[in-house]
Motif scaffolding. Structure first.
Motif, PDB file in Angstrom:
ATOM      1  N   GLN A 145       0.867  -1.169   0.000  1.00  0.00           N
ATOM      2  CA  GLN A 145       0.000   0.000   0.000  1.00  0.00           C
ATOM      3  C   GLN A 145       0.906   1.222   0.000  1.00  0.00           C
ATOM      4  O   GLN A 145       1.896   1.267   0.735  1.00  0.00           O
ATOM      5  CB  GLN A 145      -0.919   0.033   1.221  1.00  0.00           C
ATOM      6  N   ILE A 146       0.567   2.203  -0.816  1.00  0.00           N
ATOM      7  CA  ILE A 146       1.346   3.434  -0.890  1.00  0.00           C
ATOM      8  C   ILE A 146       0.796   4.393   0.166  1.00  0.00           C
ATOM      9  O   ILE A 146      -0.378   4.757   0.124  1.00  0.00           O
ATOM     10  CB  ILE A 146       1.269   4.054  -2.293  1.00  0.00           C
ATOM     11  N   VAL A 147       1.649   4.759   1.126  1.00  0.00           N
ATOM     12  CA  VAL A 147       1.218   5.564   2.273  1.00  0.00           C
ATOM     13  C   VAL A 147       2.171   6.746   2.489  1.00  0.00           C
ATOM     14  O   VAL A 147       3.173   6.872   1.794  1.00  0.00           O
ATOM     15  CB  VAL A 147       1.155   4.696   3.553  1.00  0.00           C
ATOM     16  N   GLY A 148       1.868   7.557   3.488  1.00  0.00           N
ATOM     17  CA  GLY A 148       2.725   8.691   3.843  1.00  0.00           C
ATOM     18  C   GLY A 148       3.994   8.233   4.533  1.00  0.00           C
ATOM     19  O   GLY A 148       4.106   7.094   4.988  1.00  0.00           O
ATOM     20  N   ASP A 149       4.956   9.134   4.639  1.00  0.00           N
ATOM     21  CA  ASP A 149       6.256   8.804   5.231  1.00  0.00           C
ATOM     22  C   ASP A 149       6.131   8.262   6.651  1.00  0.00           C
ATOM     23  O   ASP A 149       6.844   7.340   7.030  1.00  0.00           O
ATOM     24  CB  ASP A 149       7.167  10.041   5.238  1.00  0.00           C
ATOM     25  N   ASP A 150       5.221   8.824   7.451  1.00  0.00           N
ATOM     26  CA  ASP A 150       5.072   8.405   8.847  1.00  0.00           C
ATOM     27  C   ASP A 150       4.436   7.028   8.985  1.00  0.00           C
ATOM     28  O   ASP A 150       4.560   6.394  10.019  1.00  0.00           O
ATOM     29  CB  ASP A 150       4.225   9.412   9.624  1.00  0.00           C
ATOM     30  N   GLU A 151       3.743   6.584   7.952  1.00  0.00           N
ATOM     31  CA  GLU A 151       3.032   5.312   8.021  1.00  0.00           C
ATOM     32  C   GLU A 151       3.831   4.153   7.449  1.00  0.00           C
ATOM     33  O   GLU A 151       3.471   2.990   7.658  1.00  0.00           O
ATOM     34  CB  GLU A 151       1.729   5.407   7.219  1.00  0.00           C
ATOM     35  N   ALA A 152       4.866   4.448   6.692  1.00  0.00           N
ATOM     36  CA  ALA A 152       5.600   3.413   5.976  1.00  0.00           C
ATOM     37  C   ALA A 152       6.166   2.357   6.928  1.00  0.00           C
ATOM     38  O   ALA A 152       6.750   2.682   7.958  1.00  0.00           O
ATOM     39  CB  ALA A 152       6.723   4.038   5.156  1.00  0.00           C
ATOM     40  N   ASP A 153       5.936   1.105   6.582  1.00  0.00           N
ATOM     41  CA  ASP A 153       6.454  -0.025   7.349  1.00  0.00           C
ATOM     42  C   ASP A 153       6.470  -1.220   6.405  1.00  0.00           C
ATOM     43  O   ASP A 153       5.432  -1.830   6.140  1.00  0.00           O
ATOM     44  CB  ASP A 153       5.579  -0.310   8.565  1.00  0.00           C
ATOM     45  N   ILE A 154       7.630  -1.544   5.895  1.00  0.00           N
ATOM     46  CA  ILE A 154       7.750  -2.596   4.886  1.00  0.00           C
ATOM     47  C   ILE A 154       7.238  -3.935   5.405  1.00  0.00           C
ATOM     48  O   ILE A 154       6.681  -4.727   4.659  1.00  0.00           O
ATOM     49  CB  ILE A 154       9.200  -2.693   4.346  1.00  0.00           C
ATOM     50  N   SER A 163       6.435   4.112   1.504  1.00  0.00           N
ATOM     51  CA  SER A 163       6.312   5.565   1.503  1.00  0.00           C
ATOM     52  C   SER A 163       6.088   6.101   0.090  1.00  0.00           C
ATOM     53  O   SER A 163       6.706   5.639  -0.868  1.00  0.00           O
ATOM     54  CB  SER A 163       7.583   6.186   2.078  1.00  0.00           C
ATOM     55  N   ILE A 164       5.230   7.099  -0.004  1.00  0.00           N
ATOM     56  CA  ILE A 164       4.964   7.779  -1.273  1.00  0.00           C
ATOM     57  C   ILE A 164       6.251   8.345  -1.864  1.00  0.00           C
ATOM     58  O   ILE A 164       6.384   8.488  -3.071  1.00  0.00           O
ATOM     59  CB  ILE A 164       3.895   8.891  -1.094  1.00  0.00           C
ATOM     60  N   GLY A 165       7.225   8.629  -1.008  1.00  0.00           N
ATOM     61  CA  GLY A 165       8.494   9.193  -1.476  1.00  0.00           C
ATOM     62  C   GLY A 165       9.520   8.156  -1.884  1.00  0.00           C
ATOM     63  O   GLY A 165      10.590   8.502  -2.382  1.00  0.00           O
ATOM     64  N   SER A 166       9.224   6.875  -1.712  1.00  0.00           N
ATOM     65  CA  SER A 166      10.194   5.823  -2.051  1.00  0.00           C
ATOM     66  C   SER A 166      10.314   5.687  -3.570  1.00  0.00           C
ATOM     67  O   SER A 166       9.366   5.982  -4.309  1.00  0.00           O
ATOM     68  CB  SER A 166       9.766   4.485  -1.443  1.00  0.00           C
ATOM     69  N   PRO A 167      11.468   5.226  -4.046  1.00  0.00           N
ATOM     70  CA  PRO A 167      11.631   5.034  -5.491  1.00  0.00           C
ATOM     71  C   PRO A 167      10.581   4.089  -6.088  1.00  0.00           C
ATOM     72  O   PRO A 167      10.081   4.333  -7.187  1.00  0.00           O
ATOM     73  CB  PRO A 167      13.038   4.436  -5.614  1.00  0.00           C
ATOM     74  N   LEU A 168      10.231   3.041  -5.363  1.00  0.00           N
ATOM     75  CA  LEU A 168       9.228   2.100  -5.867  1.00  0.00           C
ATOM     76  C   LEU A 168       7.865   2.774  -6.018  1.00  0.00           C
ATOM     77  O   LEU A 168       7.212   2.658  -7.061  1.00  0.00           O
ATOM     78  CB  LEU A 168       9.125   0.878  -4.950  1.00  0.00           C
ATOM     79  N   ALA A 169       7.418   3.485  -4.992  1.00  0.00           N
ATOM     80  CA  ALA A 169       6.119   4.162  -5.066  1.00  0.00           C
ATOM     81  C   ALA A 169       6.108   5.210  -6.172  1.00  0.00           C
ATOM     82  O   ALA A 169       5.128   5.311  -6.920  1.00  0.00           O
ATOM     83  CB  ALA A 169       5.780   4.801  -3.723  1.00  0.00           C
ATOM     84  N   ARG A 170       7.186   5.957  -6.302  1.00  0.00           N
ATOM     85  CA  ARG A 170       7.243   6.976  -7.364  1.00  0.00           C
ATOM     86  C   ARG A 170       7.145   6.331  -8.743  1.00  0.00           C
ATOM     87  O   ARG A 170       6.535   6.890  -9.653  1.00  0.00           O
ATOM     88  CB  ARG A 170       8.522   7.805  -7.241  1.00  0.00           C
TER      89      ARG A 170
END
Length: 158
Positions: free
Chosen positions: A106-115, A121-128
């Motif tokens: 699931q693509i989420v905000g930086d504070d929610e990211a947990d692999i 995270s929306i800012g990760s290379p994969l999500a982008r």
């Protein structure tokens, strides 16, 4: 300041933490400071110093959470209609074309990211690389180990 995207669940978790800090931890540390102060000389009182340090951390975290929540743009994945495209809060099932492994994130905000929970995270290379793509598309990701390709199998909202 810009709005920061946050899922409904992410906002709930931050609110729960804020409530815990304000209504449980803050009163407990105030009590600990009061008890340590009653012991007398504060110059060599380790309990007092530790309690004051803990209070400082709690107050800082409360301010940080209040700021994040006030600047949050809360997005409910169940209310999304993005025509099958990968967007913030979407859950994406994809196949690693190099290994054949299937992953769901699931693509989420930086504070929610947990692999470990399948949240990136929306800012990760994969999500982008996934944003804007639909089922059947291939996303290319520049990873530390080289170029990776993922075929999007399914996109869900909610």
């Amino acid at each position: 300041m810009n709005k920061t995207p946050l899922t409904v669940r992410g906002a709930e978790k931050l609110k729960e933490e804020l409530h815990q800090l304000k209504h449980v931890q803050r009163p407990a540390v105030i009590q600990a400071i009061s008890e340590a102060r009653a012991q007398g000389d504060l110059s060599e009182n380790a309990e007092y110093d530790a309690a004051k340090e803990r209070q400082s951390f709690i107050e800082g975290r409360i301010a940080e959470l209040e700021s994040k929540l006030s600047h949050a743009q809360i997005i409910d994945p169940a209310a999304l209609d993005a025509d099958g495209r990968c967007v913030f809060a979407a859950t994406v099932e994809m196949e690693d074309l190099n290994t054949g492994d299937v992953h769901t994130y699931q693509i989420v905000g930086d504070d929610e990211a947990d692999i470990k929970e399948g949240k990136i995270s929306i800012g990760s290379p994969l999500a982008r690389a996934l944003i804007g793509k639909s089922a059947g598309d291939v996303a290319e990701v520049h990873a530390p180990g080289g170029m990776r390709e993922y075929e999007i199998r399914k996109v869900r909202y909610g």
